[in-house]
Design an enzyme around this catalytic site. Structure first.
Site: not given
Length: 168
Positions: A55-56
């Site tokens: 997600t980062c």
């Protein structure tokens, strides 16, 4: 205790790796004091559990990189990405995603800053150790103006779009 709106950023050490020596700064890691570095500036901060995590890498950091001009147009002097990783990892990750000149990749290798603001997240059970919660924050002259904290495992409140909406 988690830092609150209206409080000043604490003094804690963050590290940054540069790919080219500039303005008296060596390649790195270069050491910066969070409180001193934020003084006199309007800073958008995004913090996340780890470099290169799904997600980062796919959403959180790219959102800020892609909207840097919108942040600058709303008076933001700098965008910082803070993660409990070392400066070499943060530098390589930032280079891979095109953060250079847009987002400062600030390493909090031993979670000094993260613990000082009460944003640590224990991911030891998943083999990751102490990390940072996912959040975004607006800081003006060292004072917190807004905080957007995501519950662990989610990406709902800390996006570039949410922080941009808070900049009137």
């Amino acid at each position: 205790m988690t830092i609150q709106v209206g409080e000043k950023l604490p003094s804690a050490t963050l590290y940054e790796f540069f790919h080219e020596e500039t303005g008296g700064c060596a390649l790195g890691p270069n050491k910066f004091d969070s409180a001193s570095e934020a003084a006199g500036k309007k800073v958008a901060i995004l913090a996340l559990p780890g470099a290169y995590t799904p997600t980062c890498s796919a959403k959180h950091l790219p959102g800020f990189i892609n909207k840097v001009n919108e942040f600058k147009a709303k008076g933001i002097d700098e965008i910082w990405c803070i993660s409990v990783n070392d400066a070499f990892v943060m530098g390589a990750w930032g280079k891979e995603l095109g953060a250079g000149g847009k987002v400062r990749m600030m390493a909090d290798g031993v979670a000094e800053f993260t613990k000082a603001i009460g944003m640590e997240l224990d991911l030891s059970a998943r083999g990751l150790g102490i990390r940072s919660n996912r959040y975004s924050m607006l800081v003006e002259d060292g004072v917190v103006k807004s905080i957007n904290l995501d519950p662990p495992g989610t990406f709902e409140h800390s996006s570039a779009e949410v922080l941009l909406q808070q900049l009137a």
